[in-house]
Design a protein around this motif. Structure first.
Motif, PDB file in Angstrom:
ATOM      1  N   SER A   1       0.816  -1.206   0.000  1.00 51.58           N
ATOM      2  CA  SER A   1       0.000   0.000   0.000  1.00 51.58           C
ATOM      3  C   SER A   1       0.855   1.264   0.000  1.00 51.58           C
ATOM      4  O   SER A   1       1.956   1.285   0.571  1.00 51.58           O
ATOM      5  N   PRO A   2       0.381   2.335  -0.638  1.00 49.61           N
ATOM      6  CA  PRO A   2       1.111   3.613  -0.579  1.00 49.61           C
ATOM      7  C   PRO A   2       1.205   4.183   0.823  1.00 49.61           C
ATOM      8  O   PRO A   2       1.998   5.105   1.061  1.00 49.61           O
ATOM      9  N   TYR A   3       0.430   3.664   1.752  1.00 48.80           N
ATOM     10  CA  TYR A   3       0.482   4.127   3.138  1.00 48.80           C
ATOM     11  C   TYR A   3       1.438   3.287   3.986  1.00 48.80           C
ATOM     12  O   TYR A   3       1.571   3.513   5.185  1.00 48.80           O
ATOM     13  N   GLU A   4       2.084   2.294   3.372  1.00 52.38           N
ATOM     14  CA  GLU A   4       3.098   1.502   4.047  1.00 52.38           C
ATOM     15  C   GLU A   4       4.477   2.120   3.810  1.00 52.38           C
ATOM     16  O   GLU A   4       4.713   2.783   2.795  1.00 52.38           O
ATOM     17  N   ASP A   5       5.400   1.859   4.728  1.00 48.98           N
ATOM     18  CA  ASP A   5       6.776   2.312   4.576  1.00 48.98           C
ATOM     19  C   ASP A   5       7.512   1.297   3.702  1.00 48.98           C
ATOM     20  O   ASP A   5       7.792   0.184   4.137  1.00 48.98           O
ATOM     21  N   ALA A   6       7.818   1.695   2.466  1.00 46.35           N
ATOM     22  CA  ALA A   6       8.479   0.788   1.527  1.00 46.35           C
ATOM     23  C   ALA A   6       9.945   1.116   1.343  1.00 46.35           C
ATOM     24  O   ALA A   6      10.557   0.709   0.347  1.00 46.35           O
ATOM     25  N   SER A   7      10.535   1.829   2.280  1.00 52.38           N
ATOM     26  CA  SER A   7      11.937   2.243   2.127  1.00 52.38           C
ATOM     27  C   SER A   7      12.883   1.063   2.124  1.00 52.38           C
ATOM     28  O   SER A   7      14.012   1.169   1.644  1.00 52.38           O
ATOM     29  N   GLY A   8      12.463  -0.083   2.675  1.00 51.08           N
ATOM     30  CA  GLY A   8      13.336  -1.253   2.719  1.00 51.08           C
ATOM     31  C   GLY A   8      13.318  -2.091   1.463  1.00 51.08           C
ATOM     32  O   GLY A   8      14.090  -3.047   1.358  1.00 51.08           O
ATOM     33  N   LEU A   9      12.468  -1.761   0.502  1.00 55.21           N
ATOM     34  CA  LEU A   9      12.391  -2.543  -0.733  1.00 55.21           C
ATOM     35  C   LEU A   9      13.511  -2.157  -1.690  1.00 55.21           C
ATOM     36  O   LEU A   9      13.942  -0.999  -1.731  1.00 55.21           O
ATOM     37  N   ASP A  10      13.950  -3.124  -2.476  1.00 54.51           N
ATOM     38  CA  ASP A  10      14.968  -2.876  -3.481  1.00 54.51           C
ATOM     39  C   ASP A  10      14.401  -1.927  -4.536  1.00 54.51           C
ATOM     40  O   ASP A  10      13.399  -2.247  -5.182  1.00 54.51           O
ATOM     41  N   PRO A  11      15.024  -0.765  -4.755  1.00 53.28           N
ATOM     42  CA  PRO A  11      14.465   0.190  -5.730  1.00 53.28           C
ATOM     43  C   PRO A  11      14.459  -0.333  -7.155  1.00 53.28           C
ATOM     44  O   PRO A  11      13.751   0.224  -8.006  1.00 53.28           O
TER      45      PRO A  11
ATOM     46  N   VAL B   1       5.268   1.762  -6.672  1.00 48.27           N
ATOM     47  CA  VAL B   1       5.255   3.094  -7.286  1.00 48.27           C
ATOM     48  C   VAL B   1       3.976   3.280  -8.102  1.00 48.27           C
ATOM     49  O   VAL B   1       3.342   4.344  -8.057  1.00 48.27           O
ATOM     50  N   VAL B   2       3.588   2.240  -8.860  1.00 49.98           N
ATOM     51  CA  VAL B   2       2.320   2.307  -9.593  1.00 49.98           C
ATOM     52  C   VAL B   2       1.168   2.549  -8.624  1.00 49.98           C
ATOM     53  O   VAL B   2       0.259   3.344  -8.896  1.00 49.98           O
ATOM     54  N   GLY B   3       1.208   1.878  -7.477  1.00 44.02           N
ATOM     55  CA  GLY B   3       0.152   2.062  -6.477  1.00 44.02           C
ATOM     56  C   GLY B   3       0.125   3.462  -5.907  1.00 44.02           C
ATOM     57  O   GLY B   3      -0.956   4.026  -5.665  1.00 44.02           O
ATOM     58  N   VAL B   4       1.294   4.071  -5.688  1.00 47.06           N
ATOM     59  CA  VAL B   4       1.352   5.439  -5.173  1.00 47.06           C
ATOM     60  C   VAL B   4       0.752   6.412  -6.181  1.00 47.06           C
ATOM     61  O   VAL B   4      -0.062   7.281  -5.832  1.00 47.06           O
TER      62      VAL B   4
END
Length: 455
Positions: free
Chosen positions: A270-280, A289-292
């Motif tokens: 979800s765009p409301y989750e912290d996704a900073s740990g995902l491989d860019p 990113v599509v979800g955001v």
């Protein structure tokens, strides 16, 4: 909330490294040789062309209404040319719509073109203000709160929010009106580095941290099979599918179908989750990113906005530097329009047969603006169409507007017939190979710019 989010991301990364349940999420996209043509959608282009005039008329109306004297010289409005997104001079635009803007001589300088609001514009201004007030503490506040919840710092500068004001359905005084109406959600602050004014989130409302895609699939997410799949993930880790509406010919391509099926099977973060740990560089991050971007467009009144406005949010939303490629890689979700000398991004699912699927009350008021504009349009060389607009026929109020000569009734049935004839564009996609200038894009190559943004 943050702890559960970090647990989700850590668990996904662990599964990816182990090559287990979600191990294929980091696989590189294999569809690298498919070359797709950029396809023009005449119906959506028509909507953008029309809405550009509506937005310009509303912003000019606001500028004139804010003047203490009730009139503004045309030269004072000329600097708004870029902000309005007009392809014609402001003075010509004002003179084109005499049903909204009345030209009168300046009290001190008779040769200086000056404009005030026509009776119909004053009436629609009151109706628009009523729509703002009705939605401010609930609908509008929730839209802004969700946008701030997607931001990394849970705050956005007013300079970033002001260009989005029209798209988010906010009044001109929203920086003070929102904190006053919802002190539990918003507060005004200053950025420590440069002192820029910020609109900050004061609390995290869990009930708002649900994206439009999750709401669309809420019945599916409630099924027992999905409940088992989600464990030990959060509710956003289910492989949700985005609604697709491909341009003509794309949906029948076998490679595109296979690619989209793989994309839909990816877990939805979800765009409301912290996704900073995902491989860019991972496909999982690309789906995030599509979800955001999908959620950002879903928050707008008209399900579209300028690409430049989205670019100003890039760092706060964690978007890649060249995020335009996301729009061109997923033409079934997004549509890029180059109308009006700018690049506009449209959420395809928001429109059917040239009309908004979900009509916001404010969007209905803006449709009235367009109807009044077109009934009194001044075509060059054809003279002025003079009208008497009956207020009770226009918006259901009992007073008549005076000072004009020809009566036109604007009831719902007549306007619907007018909309069907003039406002409703088709959803037909046009292959630009019919033109001399063809534009292509590849699924894996970056598209730096598809058009120049003016505003």
């Amino acid at each position: 909330m943050l702890r559960s989010t970090n647990t989700l991301v850590s668990h996904l990364l662990h599964q990816q490294r182990q090559g287990q349940q979600w191990g294929w999420c980091l696989s590189r996209r294999w569809l690298v040789k498919v070359r797709l043509k950029w396809v023009k959608n005449r119906g959506l282009d028509h909507i953008i062309d029309r809405d550009t005039d509506i937005k310009a008329a509303c912003l000019l109306k606001d500028a004139i209404a804010a003047a203490p004297s009730g009139f503004v010289p045309a030269r004072s409005l000329t600097p708004l040319q870029k902000t309005l997104g007009l392809t014609v001079p402001v003075l010509r635009f004002l003179r084109r719509y005499p049903t909204l803007f009345c030209e009168l001589p300046h009290p001190r300088f008779p040769s200086l073109p000056t404009f005030s609001l026509a009776p119909a514009a004053l009436l629609l201004h009151r109706r628009e203000r009523a729509a703002f007030e009705a939605a401010l503490s609930d609908d509008a506040a929730h839209r802004v709160a969700r946008l701030l919840m997607m931001a990394r710092s849970r705050a956005l500068s007013l300079a970033t929010l002001f260009p989005l004001r029209y798209d988010l359905g906010l009044p001109t005084d929203f920086p003070s009106a929102l904190p006053a109406a919802r002190p539990d959600l918003f507060r005004l602050s200053r950025r420590p580095t440069d002192g820029a004014p910020l609109l900050s989130l004061t609390s995290w409302p869990d009930h708002l941290a649900v994206s439009a895609l999750q709401l669309r699939h809420q019945n599916t997410l409630a099924q027992p099979s999905y409940q088992d799949l989600k464990k030990p993930f959060s509710s956003s880790a289910a492989p949700l599918a985005f609604p697709m509406s491909f341009p003509r010919g794309y949906g029948s391509m076998k490679k595109v179908k296979a690619w989209m099926e793989d994309f839909h099977r990816l877990p939805y973060v979800s765009p409301y989750e912290d996704a900073s740990g995902l491989d860019p560089e991972s496909e999982l991050m690309e789906k995030h990113v599509v979800g955001v971007l999908h959620e950002l467009l879903s928050l707008t009144i008209h399900k579209k906005t300028k690409r430049n406005y989205m670019r100003s949010l890039r760092e706060e939303l964690g978007l890649p530097h060249k995020f335009t490629r996301v729009f061109t890689r997923y033409p079934g979700i997004f549509y890029l329009s180059l109308k009006c000398k700018t690049t506009t991004v449209v959420l395809r699912e928001g429109y059917q047969r040239g009309k908004l699927v979900d009509q916001h009350p404010l969007a209905l008021v803006r449709e009235k603006f367009y109807y009044v504009m077109r009934t009194g349009v001044l075509y060059r060389g054809k003279g002025t169409t003079k009208l008497v607009l009956e207020e009770d026929d226009l918006l259901g109020e009992g007073n008549s507007l005076k000072g004009q000569t020809e009566q036109v009734t604007i009831d719902n049935e007549e306007q619907d017939a007018y909309d069907d004839e003039n406002l409703t564009g088709t959803d037909e996609d046009v292959d630009v190979s019919d033109n001399n200038d063809e534009e292509f894009y590849e699924l894996d190559d970056s598209d730096d710019e598809l058009g120049s943004d003016e505003g």
